[in-house]
Design a protein around this motif. Structure first.
Motif, PDB file in Angstrom:
ATOM      1  N   ASP A  65      -1.985  -2.666   9.257  1.00 35.43           N
ATOM      2  CA  ASP A  65      -3.353  -2.457   8.748  1.00 35.43           C
ATOM      3  C   ASP A  65      -4.348  -3.580   9.044  1.00 35.43           C
ATOM      4  OD1 ASP A  65      -2.073  -0.269   7.750  1.00 35.43           O
ATOM      5  OD2 ASP A  65      -2.556  -0.630   5.659  1.00 35.43           O
ATOM      6  N   HIS A  98       0.836  -1.204   0.000  1.00 37.33           N
ATOM      7  CA  HIS A  98       0.000   0.000   0.000  1.00 37.33           C
ATOM      8  C   HIS A  98       0.868   1.250   0.000  1.00 37.33           C
ATOM      9  CE1 HIS A  98      -3.621  -2.537   1.462  1.00 37.33           C
ATOM     10  NE2 HIS A  98      -3.375  -2.659   0.175  1.00 37.33           N
ATOM     11  N   HIS A 101       2.451   3.632   2.680  1.00 38.10           N
ATOM     12  CA  HIS A 101       3.486   3.130   3.588  1.00 38.10           C
ATOM     13  C   HIS A 101       4.887   3.251   2.990  1.00 38.10           C
ATOM     14  CE1 HIS A 101       1.001   0.930   6.692  1.00 38.10           C
ATOM     15  NE2 HIS A 101       0.092   1.304   5.802  1.00 38.10           N
ATOM     16  N   ASP A 126      -3.783  -8.156   3.879  1.00 37.25           N
ATOM     17  CA  ASP A 126      -4.044  -6.745   3.593  1.00 37.25           C
ATOM     18  C   ASP A 126      -3.237  -6.370   2.347  1.00 37.25           C
ATOM     19  OD1 ASP A 126      -5.269  -4.176   4.325  1.00 37.25           O
ATOM     20  OD2 ASP A 126      -3.195  -3.542   4.465  1.00 37.25           O
TER      21      ASP A 126
HETATM   22 ZN   LIG Z   1      -2.528  -1.532   3.971  1.00 39.00          ZN
END
Ligand SMILES: [Zn+2]
Length: 289
Positions: free
Chosen positions: A170, A88, A91, A151
């Motif tokens: 997360d 993601h 991050h 995730d």
């Molecule tokens: Zn995430």
């Protein structure tokens, strides 16, 4: 012995704010040579090795600059490794502030090439792995393991066996449920499997990237929530699948409006997020994600 160091960086200037703003940096020593550094909603693992430093999730260049200053306070050694918890983008910005460091991540990061409009992913990932790799820092060992979709699809569980410390991102929050809109590509079956596994490990600290706390209780309670949600849904979906598979989607939609798990009513975001969790768990059961 744990200790908490609070450092206020007073000279950081927010580009969009009217005035200079102090950014709080919370640095906790979890074990010898191992720290959790929390800045602006992200916590990084910091491992001081014999020759270099390993860090996780720089997040963005603004935060990375504050992190770099804090590291200079902790050690003279250079950052040699940046390990990314998952793909993601929020991050993974700011790695360019550590130009000497090797970026280490799961090989599925490659799936996102060309899909990052803000350019937050590192331009180059120097080291990738498929199932597991161990980074020997001299002072301690850092194990990275990929357990499949959870995730996202490029998740690394970062484990320091000697320090009984794990890092994930997360998959749970301190107060209960994640906000519904953040569950974009979360596979709740994968999260459930992973959190159940971690709940059974012998751990002292669980760094959760968006938490300051390294307490294990929120991880364990979220695992239990996902188990109870799974158990509440599976028998009905099994029966529908057996008799008329075309009714699976309507059944999940209906459950998202009627099913309650009152034992978790104290969870943060329970009212706002429960129906999304039900739909996501249902869709993980019928089409994988
Ligand atoms: Zn995430």
């Amino acid at each position: 012995m744990k200790r908490i160091l609070l450092t206020a960086l007073t000279s950081v200037i927010l580009v969009t704010s009217k005035a200079a703003s102090a950014q709080e940096v919370i640095t906790r020593e979890l074990a010898k040579n191992v720290y959790a550094v929390s800045i602006l909603h992200y916590t990084s693992l910091v491992v001081l090795g014999d020759d270099e430093v390993l860090i996780t999730d720089t997040a963005n260049s603004f935060r990375a600059a504050i992190l770099r200053r804090e590291l200079e306070r902790l050690t003279d050694k250079p950052v040699g490794k940046i390990v990314l918890t998952h793909e993601h983008f929020d991050h993974n910005g700011g790695t360019e502030l550590f130009p000497e460091a090797e970026v280490v991540a799961h090989r599925n990061f490659a799936e996102y090439e060309g899909l990052d409009p803000l350019g937050m992913l590192p331009p180059k990932i120097h080291v990738t792995y498929t199932h597991q790799m161990t980074i020997d820092m001299g002072t301690t060992a850092v194990e990275l393991t990929h357990y499949g979709a959870s995730d996202g699809v490029a998740v690394s569980v970062i484990h320091l066996p000697k320090e009984k410390t794990v890092v994930t991102a997360d998959m749970y929050t301190d107060g209960g449920l994640n906000r519904a809109f953040t569950l974009t590509d979360t596979n709740l079956l994968g999260n459930r499997r992973l959190l159940n596994m971690l709940a059974g490990w012998d751990l002292e600290h669980a760094i959760n990237v968006h938490s300051v706390s390294t307490d294990l209780a929120p991880l364990r309670r979220k695992a239990q929530f996902l188990n109870d949600l799974y158990d509440a849904m599976l028998p009905t979906l099994q029966e529908v699948a057996e008799h008329d598979g075309s009714q699976l989607v309507p059944t999940i939609i209906e459950m998202s409006e009627t099913l309650k798990l009152p034992e978790y009513a104290d969870f943060e975001n329970y009212e706002a997020s429960l129906s999304t969790y039900i739909r996501k768990m249902g869709f993980a059961m019928i089409h994988g994600g």
